[in-house]
Enzyme design. Structure first.
Site, mmCIF file in Angstrom:
data_model
loop_
_atom_site.group_PDB
_atom_site.id
_atom_site.type_symbol
_atom_site.label_atom_id
_atom_site.label_comp_id
_atom_site.label_asym_id
_atom_site.label_seq_id
_atom_site.Cartn_x
_atom_site.Cartn_y
_atom_site.Cartn_z
ATOM 1 N N SER A 127 0.825 -1.216 0.000
ATOM 2 C CA SER A 127 0.000 0.000 0.000
ATOM 3 C C SER A 127 0.859 1.267 0.000
ATOM 4 O O SER A 127 1.910 1.317 0.629
ATOM 5 C CB SER A 127 -0.871 -0.002 1.261
ATOM 6 N N TYR A 152 -2.190 5.076 -4.090
ATOM 7 C CA TYR A 152 -3.210 6.081 -3.794
ATOM 8 C C TYR A 152 -2.733 7.327 -4.504
ATOM 9 O O TYR A 152 -1.715 7.911 -4.138
ATOM 10 C CB TYR A 152 -3.359 6.298 -2.285
ATOM 11 N N THR A 178 -5.950 2.153 -6.786
ATOM 12 C CA THR A 178 -7.219 2.027 -6.053
ATOM 13 C C THR A 178 -8.105 3.225 -6.348
ATOM 14 O O THR A 178 -7.730 4.374 -6.091
ATOM 15 C CB THR A 178 -6.940 1.888 -4.543
ATOM 16 N N LYS A 261 -8.309 -1.079 -9.065
ATOM 17 C CA LYS A 261 -8.940 -1.771 -7.930
ATOM 18 C C LYS A 261 -10.177 -0.996 -7.459
ATOM 19 O O LYS A 261 -10.104 0.229 -7.257
ATOM 20 C CB LYS A 261 -7.931 -1.882 -6.781
ATOM 21 N N HIS A 285 -13.679 -2.795 -1.354
ATOM 22 C CA HIS A 285 -12.809 -2.372 -0.267
ATOM 23 C C HIS A 285 -13.246 -3.021 1.053
ATOM 24 O O HIS A 285 -13.141 -2.431 2.127
ATOM 25 C CB HIS A 285 -12.819 -0.850 -0.158
HETATM 26 C C1 LIG Z 1 -7.002 -2.149 7.716
HETATM 27 C C2 LIG Z 1 -7.192 -2.105 6.234
HETATM 28 C C3 LIG Z 1 -6.385 -1.264 5.493
HETATM 29 C C4 LIG Z 1 -6.517 -1.240 4.104
HETATM 30 N N1 LIG Z 1 -5.677 -0.446 3.379
HETATM 31 C C5 LIG Z 1 -5.770 -0.448 2.032
HETATM 32 C C6 LIG Z 1 -4.857 0.308 1.268
HETATM 33 O O1 LIG Z 1 -3.977 0.958 1.787
HETATM 34 N N2 LIG Z 1 -5.012 0.287 -0.075
HETATM 35 C C7 LIG Z 1 -6.005 -0.436 -0.717
HETATM 36 O O2 LIG Z 1 -6.119 -0.410 -1.931
HETATM 37 N N3 LIG Z 1 -6.879 -1.169 0.016
HETATM 38 C C8 LIG Z 1 -6.763 -1.202 1.355
HETATM 39 N N4 LIG Z 1 -7.630 -1.970 2.084
HETATM 40 C C9 LIG Z 1 -8.658 -2.773 1.369
HETATM 41 C C10 LIG Z 1 -8.120 -4.183 1.045
HETATM 42 O O3 LIG Z 1 -7.112 -4.131 0.078
HETATM 43 C C11 LIG Z 1 -9.248 -5.070 0.505
HETATM 44 O O4 LIG Z 1 -9.833 -4.475 -0.624
HETATM 45 C C12 LIG Z 1 -10.360 -5.344 1.527
HETATM 46 O O5 LIG Z 1 -9.856 -5.433 2.836
HETATM 47 C C13 LIG Z 1 -11.066 -6.638 1.155
HETATM 48 O O6 LIG Z 1 -12.040 -6.976 2.108
HETATM 49 P P1 LIG Z 1 -11.842 -8.166 3.170
HETATM 50 O O7 LIG Z 1 -10.659 -7.837 3.999
HETATM 51 O O8 LIG Z 1 -13.100 -8.137 3.965
HETATM 52 O O9 LIG Z 1 -11.675 -9.429 2.392
HETATM 53 C C14 LIG Z 1 -7.502 -2.026 3.462
HETATM 54 C C15 LIG Z 1 -8.313 -2.875 4.230
HETATM 55 C C16 LIG Z 1 -8.157 -2.929 5.602
HETATM 56 C C17 LIG Z 1 -9.018 -3.883 6.377
HETATM 57 C C1 LIG Z 2 -7.602 5.159 3.678
HETATM 58 C C2 LIG Z 2 -6.396 4.405 3.338
HETATM 59 C C3 LIG Z 2 -5.174 5.208 3.490
HETATM 60 C C4 LIG Z 2 -6.324 3.075 4.013
HETATM 61 C C5 LIG Z 2 -7.429 2.206 3.537
HETATM 62 O O1 LIG Z 2 -7.530 1.914 2.381
HETATM 63 C C6 LIG Z 2 -8.410 1.713 4.455
HETATM 64 O O2 LIG Z 2 -8.312 1.953 5.652
HETATM 65 O O3 LIG Z 2 -9.372 1.062 3.989
#
Ligand SMILES: Cc1cc2nc3c(=O)[nH]c(=O)nc-3n(C[C@H](O)[C@H](O)[C@H](O)COP(=O)(O)O)c2cc1C
Ligand SMILES: CC(C)CC(=O)C(=O)O
Length: 388
Positions: A127, A152, A178, A261, A285
């Site tokens: 990320s 991002y 994303t 994404k 997400h």
């Molecule tokens: C704590 C957390 C941080 C995340 N940070 C990012 C991120 O920085 N960039 C991104 O594209 N998606 C981020 N995501 C989304 C994940 O890549 C993914 O799309 C999502 O968690 C999928 O759902 P699931 O965990 O319920 O399977 C984040 C998700 C969580 C739970």
């Molecule tokens: C907002 C982002 C920096 C982190 C993220 O993708 C998330 O927390 O779901």
């Protein structure tokens, strides 16, 4: 049999010496355990979703509505889960999804995840919002380990280019952009605790270490300009003005594969193809952005149909078990991104916890496939599924 399912045998054999796995092999149990070791804020951040969390629940319900119909006597002695995704050779159709701010789960954060991914040969998607820098994570991941970078897309175009150049130089081969989080959604668990890791200086490592960012805030970030740097981050993190036309800029500055994404609508998938994108990731997400949005699995077939062979379709949001992976592949995904379960593994066991999660889900996928009469991911099709 393959090395993936051998993990199952190794567990049984260890039992002869009275050794048991230190973490549960049912990955759905990890969330409850992680709650016990994380601060209320960190747990709320990872487990929470947008609004009433209806979409997060819908993501899981959608998996439950599909059931696998096992088939037998098909010679499944030799199984091969390996796939090539956007030019990256993978041992199985599972990648580690981009998850920011991983140091709130474990002090080693993304470094532990990168070591685990490197050790298992699994592709990690780093990320932009990581708590360790692009270069530090690449080093932990190891020479030759497969890694992708998630962007991002910041308002400052020079900063975006700098991120891309740094990622390329550090050996990240594909770019994930994303679309669905140019701004944070309404997230009650975080709001109720007035908690945003970034404002506490977590998840800004790539920004603070970047020469373009530093120039904008008057030099390296120190106590003296830290508040200004955080405000600059807030102002620059996402760009709600972007349109499909802006993708030309990315194509001009990244010469490897690009996947978008957060795609949910077939027309957006078609636009991605028209814009020369190599892949789309069907994702909501994890229900963290639009509460009430369609379950990601329900959006998958429409996108697969729209894209056909013109781009690679990946999937995330709701993957918890090997049979979830089989279902998503049967509905047309080439591979899936595993997210929250590995964050819980990280919280519970650092690098070893992430490796445990990866081994369990890959072994479970292989066994599910073999017991359903399938030996390779590309043999999975809607024919193995019925509606519950
Ligand atoms: C704590 C957390 C941080 C995340 N940070 C990012 C991120 O920085 N960039 C991104 O594209 N998606 C981020 N995501 C989304 C994940 O890549 C993914 O799309 C999502 O968690 C999928 O759902 P699931 O965990 O319920 O399977 C984040 C998700 C969580 C739970
Ligand atoms: C907002 C982002 C920096 C982190 C993220 O993708 C998330 O927390 O779901």
């Amino acid at each position: 049999m393959s090395a993936l399912a051998d993990f199952q045998n190794s567990i049984y054999l260890q039992g002869l010496g009275d050794v048991r796995p230190s973490l549960p092999t049912d990955l759905t149990r990890l969330e409850g355990l992680a709650e016990g070791v994380l601060s209320a804020q960190a747990f709320g951040y990872v487990a929470g979703s947008a609004g009433s969390e209806a979409t997060a629940r819908a993501n899981r319900d959608a998996f439950d509505r599909w059931r696998i119909v096992p088939r037998f006597l098909r010679d499944v002695a030799h199984r091969d889960l390996s796939v090539d995704v956007l030019g990256t050779a993978m041992p199985s159709p599972i990648l580690l999804a981009p998850i920011g701010v991983q140091s709130i789960f474990h002090p080693d954060g993304e470094l532990a995840t990168a070591r685990a991914a490197g050790a298992e040969g699994v592709t990690m998607v780093l990320s932009t919002a990581s708590s360790h820098s692009i270069e530090e994570v690449a080093e932990a991941n190891g020479d030759g380990a497969p890694r992708w970078y998630q962007l991002y897309w910041p308002k400052d175009r020079d900063l975006a280019v700098s991120f891309l150049e740094r990622a390329k130089a550090a050996g990240y081969t594909a770019l994930v952009v994303t679309l669905d989080t140019f701004t944070l959604a309404w997230r009650p668990r975080d709001l109720d605790q007035a908690y945003l890791p970034f404002l506490r200086g977590i998840g800004v490592a790539n920004y603070f270490s970047d020469p373009v960012f530093q120039k904008a805030v008057g030099g390296p970030v120190t106590d003296a300009n830290r508040d200004a740097a955080l405000l600059h981050w807030v102002a620059n993190f996402g760009n709600p003005s972007l349109t499909w036309d802006d993708l030309v800029f990315l194509r001009d500055h990244w010469d490897g594969p690009i996947a978008l994404k957060g795609v949910q609508h077939p027309d957006d998938a078609r636009r991605a193809v028209d814009a020369g994108m190599d892949g789309v990731i069907v994702s909501n997400h994890g229900g963290r952005q639009v509460d009430g949005a369609v379950a990601s699995l329900d959006a998958l077939p429409g996108v697969v149909d729209a894209v056909r062979d013109q781009a690679t379709v990946l999937f995330d949001s709701g993957i918890r078990t090997g049979s979830d992976v089989a279902k998503a592949l049967a509905l047309g995904a080439k591979a899936v991104l595993l997210a929250r379960p590995y964050a819980y593994g990280l919280a519970l066991g650092g690098q070893a916890g992430v490796q445990h999660v990866l081994r369990c889900i890959q072994a479970e996928l292989e066994l599910t496939m073999a017991l359903s009469g399938v030996t390779r991911p590309d043999e999975l099709s809607p024919e193995i599924l019925v509606r519950a």
